[in-house]
Design a protein around this motif. Structure first.
Motif, PDB file in Angstrom:
ATOM      1  N   GLN A 101      -6.103  -3.631 -25.834  1.00  0.00           N
ATOM      2  CA  GLN A 101      -5.803  -4.322 -27.095  1.00  0.00           C
ATOM      3  C   GLN A 101      -6.918  -4.176 -28.123  1.00  0.00           C
ATOM      4  O   GLN A 101      -6.711  -4.492 -29.300  1.00  0.00           O
ATOM      5  CB  GLN A 101      -5.532  -5.813 -26.844  1.00  0.00           C
ATOM      6  CG  GLN A 101      -4.243  -6.055 -26.052  1.00  0.00           C
ATOM      7  CD  GLN A 101      -4.010  -7.530 -25.856  1.00  0.00           C
ATOM      8  OE1 GLN A 101      -4.559  -8.124 -24.942  1.00  0.00           O
ATOM      9  NE2 GLN A 101      -3.224  -8.138 -26.718  1.00  0.00           N
ATOM     10  N   CYS A 113       1.720 -12.794 -27.358  1.00  0.00           N
ATOM     11  CA  CYS A 113       0.682 -11.775 -27.170  1.00  0.00           C
ATOM     12  C   CYS A 113      -0.016 -11.557 -28.503  1.00  0.00           C
ATOM     13  O   CYS A 113       0.650 -11.476 -29.539  1.00  0.00           O
ATOM     14  CB  CYS A 113       1.326 -10.474 -26.684  1.00  0.00           C
ATOM     15  SG  CYS A 113       0.167  -9.127 -26.443  1.00  0.00           S
ATOM     16  N   HIS A 119       0.199 -11.244 -17.252  1.00  0.00           N
ATOM     17  CA  HIS A 119       0.341 -10.674 -18.602  1.00  0.00           C
ATOM     18  C   HIS A 119      -0.776  -9.669 -18.892  1.00  0.00           C
ATOM     19  O   HIS A 119      -0.515  -8.541 -19.338  1.00  0.00           O
ATOM     20  CB  HIS A 119       0.320 -11.826 -19.619  1.00  0.00           C
ATOM     21  CG  HIS A 119       0.399 -11.406 -21.051  1.00  0.00           C
ATOM     22  ND1 HIS A 119       1.425 -11.784 -21.882  1.00  0.00           N
ATOM     23  CD2 HIS A 119      -0.429 -10.648 -21.815  1.00  0.00           C
ATOM     24  CE1 HIS A 119       1.229 -11.247 -23.082  1.00  0.00           C
ATOM     25  NE2 HIS A 119       0.099 -10.571 -23.069  1.00  0.00           N
ATOM     26  N   GLU A 120      -2.019 -10.085 -18.619  1.00  0.00           N
ATOM     27  CA  GLU A 120      -3.154  -9.203 -18.933  1.00  0.00           C
ATOM     28  C   GLU A 120      -3.190  -8.002 -17.994  1.00  0.00           C
ATOM     29  O   GLU A 120      -3.489  -6.882 -18.419  1.00  0.00           O
ATOM     30  CB  GLU A 120      -4.475  -9.975 -18.876  1.00  0.00           C
ATOM     31  CG  GLU A 120      -4.575 -11.165 -19.816  1.00  0.00           C
ATOM     32  CD  GLU A 120      -4.153 -10.860 -21.246  1.00  0.00           C
ATOM     33  OE1 GLU A 120      -4.329  -9.717 -21.710  1.00  0.00           O
ATOM     34  OE2 GLU A 120      -3.618 -11.773 -21.902  1.00  0.00           O
ATOM     35  N   HIS A 127      -0.996  -5.271 -19.219  1.00  0.00           N
ATOM     36  CA  HIS A 127      -1.553  -4.469 -20.323  1.00  0.00           C
ATOM     37  C   HIS A 127      -2.293  -3.241 -19.790  1.00  0.00           C
ATOM     38  O   HIS A 127      -2.314  -2.193 -20.442  1.00  0.00           O
ATOM     39  CB  HIS A 127      -2.540  -5.300 -21.147  1.00  0.00           C
ATOM     40  CG  HIS A 127      -1.922  -6.112 -22.245  1.00  0.00           C
ATOM     41  ND1 HIS A 127      -1.211  -5.556 -23.286  1.00  0.00           N
ATOM     42  CD2 HIS A 127      -1.914  -7.444 -22.477  1.00  0.00           C
ATOM     43  CE1 HIS A 127      -0.793  -6.510 -24.113  1.00  0.00           C
ATOM     44  NE2 HIS A 127      -1.202  -7.673 -23.636  1.00  0.00           N
TER      45      HIS A 127
HETATM   46 CO    CO Z   1      -0.905  -9.516 -24.493  1.00  0.00          CO
END
Ligand code: CO
Length: 154
Positions: A51, A88, A130-131, A134
């Motif tokens: 990210q 997010c 969630h992470e 990624h």
């Molecule tokens: Co996210």
């Protein structure tokens, strides 16, 4: 420390599989500090390295119970189900109900390369899933069971 630019959905960097971290050096520590500052500035509870444009297996989480840094994490066990709202920092303003495990066990390394284990439930379990996604180029939208309209309370 510095706030880094958060990559938004549509950027191909968010669809890539990240490489493991091999050097637990000062550069990694600067990245981790910057990621945490970027996450808190964005009022998020988690942020993964892709990210901020770095394709390495790193994320930071803070659900209000203190900072957690995970390097080369692996989800080794999951159980139960939770269906709760999720968003997010790479998809601003978008929220949806997702289906995630209620309990997860994660093994990871800290910033010095030492192994540790987290047993998590609820919000922390959701954030870890969630992470971790990624790092494999997966956004939370792949787990959505229902979209949430702007202003809607669930
Ligand atoms: Co996210």
């Amino acid at each position: 420390m510095a706030i880094r630019n958060i990559v938004k959905e549509g950027d191909p960097v968010l669809t890539k599989v990240c490489r493991p971290v091999e050097k637990f050096d000062q550069k990694l520590h600067v990245l981790l500090d910057d990621m945490y500052e970027t996450m808190t500035d964005g009022e998020g509870v988690g942020l993964a390295a892709p990210q901020v444009g770095i394709l390495r297996r790193i994320f930071v989480i803070d659900i209000g119970e203190g900072k957690i840094e995970c390097i080369n994490p692996k989800i080794v066990k999951t159980s139960g189900v939770q269906e709760t709202s999720e968003g997010c920092l790479s998809c601003p303003g978008e929220f949806a109900v997702t289906r995630r495990p209620m309990y997860v066990t994660v093994k990871a390394q800290n910033r010095y390369g030492d192994q540790f284990t987290i047993n998590a439930e609820g919000l922390l379990a959701k954030a870890l899933c969630h992470e971790n996604d990624h790092l494999d180029g997966i956004l939370f939208k792949e787990h959505v069971i229902r979209k949430i309209k702007p202003g809607e309370k669930i």
